[in-house]
Write a protein that holds these residues in place. Sequence first.
Motif, PDB file in Angstrom:
ATOM      1  N   UNK A   1     -17.945  -7.084  -1.423  1.00 27.88           N
ATOM      2  CA  UNK A   1     -16.539  -7.288  -1.736  1.00 27.88           C
ATOM      3  C   UNK A   1     -15.749  -7.584  -0.478  1.00 27.88           C
ATOM      4  N   UNK A   2     -14.652  -8.289  -0.665  1.00 20.81           N
ATOM      5  CA  UNK A   2     -13.646  -8.497   0.363  1.00 20.81           C
ATOM      6  C   UNK A   2     -12.303  -8.164  -0.259  1.00 20.81           C
ATOM      7  N   UNK A   3     -11.544  -7.299   0.406  1.00 22.04           N
ATOM      8  CA  UNK A   3     -10.246  -6.853  -0.104  1.00 22.04           C
ATOM      9  C   UNK A   3      -9.196  -7.099   0.977  1.00 22.04           C
ATOM     10  N   UNK A   4      -8.275  -8.014   0.703  1.00 20.77           N
ATOM     11  CA  UNK A   4      -7.129  -8.226   1.585  1.00 20.77           C
ATOM     12  C   UNK A   4      -6.054  -7.220   1.198  1.00 20.77           C
ATOM     13  N   UNK A   5      -5.796  -6.251   2.060  1.00 18.79           N
ATOM     14  CA  UNK A   5      -4.992  -5.101   1.672  1.00 18.79           C
ATOM     15  C   UNK A   5      -3.532  -5.482   1.475  1.00 18.79           C
TER      16      UNK A   5
ATOM     17  N   UNK B   1      -2.088 -15.137  -3.375  1.00 15.27           N
ATOM     18  CA  UNK B   1      -3.019 -14.698  -2.346  1.00 15.27           C
ATOM     19  C   UNK B   1      -4.064 -15.755  -2.047  1.00 15.27           C
ATOM     20  N   UNK B   2      -4.667 -15.654  -0.888  1.00 12.62           N
ATOM     21  CA  UNK B   2      -5.663 -16.644  -0.486  1.00 12.62           C
ATOM     22  C   UNK B   2      -6.997 -16.427  -1.177  1.00 12.62           C
ATOM     23  N   UNK B   3      -7.184 -15.288  -1.829  1.00 13.28           N
ATOM     24  CA  UNK B   3      -8.345 -15.072  -2.687  1.00 13.28           C
ATOM     25  C   UNK B   3      -7.965 -15.212  -4.156  1.00 13.28           C
ATOM     26  N   UNK B   4      -6.844 -14.626  -4.539  1.00 16.07           N
ATOM     27  CA  UNK B   4      -6.449 -14.662  -5.951  1.00 16.07           C
ATOM     28  C   UNK B   4      -6.130 -16.070  -6.436  1.00 16.07           C
ATOM     29  N   UNK B   5      -5.865 -17.014  -5.519  1.00 20.59           N
ATOM     30  CA  UNK B   5      -5.621 -18.388  -5.953  1.00 20.59           C
ATOM     31  C   UNK B   5      -6.831 -18.990  -6.664  1.00 20.59           C
ATOM     32  N   UNK B   6      -8.010 -18.371  -6.476  1.00 17.70           N
ATOM     33  CA  UNK B   6      -9.236 -18.864  -7.103  1.00 17.70           C
ATOM     34  C   UNK B   6      -9.637 -18.023  -8.318  1.00 17.70           C
ATOM     35  N   UNK B   7      -8.702 -17.320  -8.924  1.00 18.23           N
ATOM     36  CA  UNK B   7      -9.059 -16.433 -10.036  1.00 18.23           C
ATOM     37  C   UNK B   7      -9.676 -17.193 -11.210  1.00 18.23           C
TER      38      UNK B   7
ATOM     39  N   UNK C   1     -26.592 -14.862  -8.735  1.00 14.16           N
ATOM     40  CA  UNK C   1     -25.409 -14.278  -8.111  1.00 14.16           C
ATOM     41  C   UNK C   1     -24.154 -14.712  -8.859  1.00 14.16           C
ATOM     42  N   UNK C   2     -23.054 -14.088  -8.519  1.00 12.29           N
ATOM     43  CA  UNK C   2     -21.783 -14.421  -9.150  1.00 12.29           C
ATOM     44  C   UNK C   2     -20.626 -14.080  -8.240  1.00 12.29           C
ATOM     45  N   UNK C   3     -19.440 -14.525  -8.642  1.00 12.49           N
ATOM     46  CA  UNK C   3     -18.239 -14.245  -7.865  1.00 12.49           C
ATOM     47  C   UNK C   3     -17.040 -14.114  -8.785  1.00 12.49           C
ATOM     48  N   UNK C   4     -16.191 -13.124  -8.499  1.00 15.30           N
ATOM     49  CA  UNK C   4     -14.977 -12.879  -9.275  1.00 15.30           C
ATOM     50  C   UNK C   4     -13.824 -12.714  -8.297  1.00 15.30           C
ATOM     51  N   UNK C   5     -12.731 -13.452  -8.533  1.00 15.77           N
ATOM     52  CA  UNK C   5     -11.525 -13.371  -7.710  1.00 15.77           C
ATOM     53  C   UNK C   5     -10.407 -12.739  -8.534  1.00 15.77           C
ATOM     54  N   UNK C   6      -9.628 -11.866  -7.910  1.00 17.85           N
ATOM     55  CA  UNK C   6      -8.544 -11.199  -8.630  1.00 17.85           C
ATOM     56  C   UNK C   6      -7.468 -10.784  -7.637  1.00 17.85           C
ATOM     57  N   UNK C   7      -6.293 -10.413  -8.171  1.00 20.31           N
ATOM     58  CA  UNK C   7      -5.223  -9.914  -7.316  1.00 20.31           C
ATOM     59  C   UNK C   7      -3.877 -10.523  -7.630  1.00 20.31           C
ATOM     60  N   UNK C   8      -2.898 -10.219  -6.787  1.00 16.11           N
ATOM     61  CA  UNK C   8      -1.537 -10.696  -6.971  1.00 16.11           C
ATOM     62  C   UNK C   8      -1.471 -12.211  -6.776  1.00 16.11           C
ATOM     63  N   UNK C   9      -0.497 -12.831  -7.434  1.00 19.31           N
ATOM     64  CA  UNK C   9      -0.307 -14.273  -7.309  1.00 19.31           C
ATOM     65  C   UNK C   9      -0.005 -14.658  -5.862  1.00 19.31           C
TER      66      UNK C   9
END
Length: 536
Positions: free
Chosen positions: A480-484, A517-523, A507-515
């Motif tokens: 996991x990678x978590x941008x705090x 974000x540099x990771x959540x943009x790929x949700x 393998x797999x990948x899941x993106x989540x988080x607030x709108x």
Amino acid sequence: MKRFPNGVRPLGLMAALALFGASAPGAQDYWFDFADGAESASAESASAESASAESASAGNGATESGESAGAGNGGPGGKIGLRAGGEIAAELLIVPRELRDKGGAVDWGNLVSAKLNFGASSSRAEAVLNFQLSPAAIAASGSPFWTPPVIDEAYLRVFLGPLALEAGLRKLAWGRADIRGPLDVTNPLDYTDLTNAADAMGRKIARPVIRASLPLGAASGLEGVFIPSFQGHRYALDPDHRWYPSAITGGRRDRMIGDLAAGIVERLPVPLISPDQLAAMIQSNPNAPTIGPDDIPDTRGLEYAQGGIRFSTTLGRADIGAQYYSGHLFRPSFTIGGAEELLATIPAIPILQLENALQSANLKPRLAYNRYHQIGLDYTRVIFDSGFRAELAAFITEDLGGDDGGVYNPFLAWSAGFDRDILGFTVFVEADGNIRLLDGRVGSSAALDTEAGSPLTATALTAQVSRAFFQDRLEAKFGLLWNIEAADIYLMPSLSYSIDDVTTVLSGGIFAGKDGGELSQYRDKAYIKTALTYSF
């Protein structure tokens, strides 16, 4: 605005050449590489590396990639040794959202790819030529600004007694961080495929390097590098690309235009238009600023040269290192050229002539790769059966007054982490971050200041837990990678099974988080990937 005094900028490069005769919020990358990925990549290139790494080096001192300045790996009597190896892989990448939205018109990934590694060595020299062949790498090899991705590494190393000199396209690893660290500043990263986070060295972009390494006794070493040009991180700039980074291209553009519109309305004698209406007017203008390949600065000249010196040694049970590096931040600063001039004329422009003024303002994105000087330290030792590592670096940019919006402020960067076996599980945990200096002088308009609206700190937590079963044939991993501060996350489970030279991975990948974000943009880019690899 204070700048470096004349003559300071090239001092690091001059020192490196004389000795051997020869990355702010903008610098913190939102990606990461797991330690075992680095080991895997190193193992792939090991078939093309010299066995000189087995000779006396400064522990981890002469270089950080396990190489030493010793004799080559030729046969008896100075005969030349030849090596060849590689792998062939078939993979399938499925993004469920794309199947729903695009039907059969989707990108299935690199259905077939290959890595070919060749090497030749003697007691005095060695040569390495490694290729990575895939549809994506071949398609991206036509740009004059980037090292062709099909060339993984290509270099010549010569041994002059204890001194090793090499030149060519190299992927280096500076610092001691397991996952990512502020001292690893020599190679940019490729962000055009975000499914390969575990392939540490594979995601690095080889750069032309002149390098010298010298052991100093049994436990110390000195290394110097000179890189004659610069390349920033590689991003997908086509808005239709799966991994187009809208948060730092399209999203950044929208913020800049929105702040510019707000600044214009604020300066109008009679605000007869809202900031949103004016932003829409700017966006619809054919001359509206856009961010694309043509906006990337040409960084192939010697004015973008980089270089540095690194020293490492062992003191008691601890390995420590120190380095100086003069380079450019891999991530560019973004502002709007012409915005300051436009804002200065607004009070004198009649409201009816505002649209004409916008059309003639010549607004355009202004991208720059900022120069910096870095001083860094690293430390590692075993504490309570855990491998502990830490790095600390100061990035001194040219905005010494903190008031130049087109240049990132100076900042401190750090990382700290450990690895440990716990109840049969192998655990890697690492935190890293940046702390911006002179924060009170950052502007409020994104059109004028590349750091406007960004937090004082940027912190990330990365981790991986893995366990092997059935005599190490089956391995399960979860990363996991978590941008705090950004409150977004990327989860990566995987399962692999190996028999002799054949490995199957799911393998797999899941993106989540607030709108935003540099990771959540790929949700909507959650994926499933399967691969079959044969190594030879």
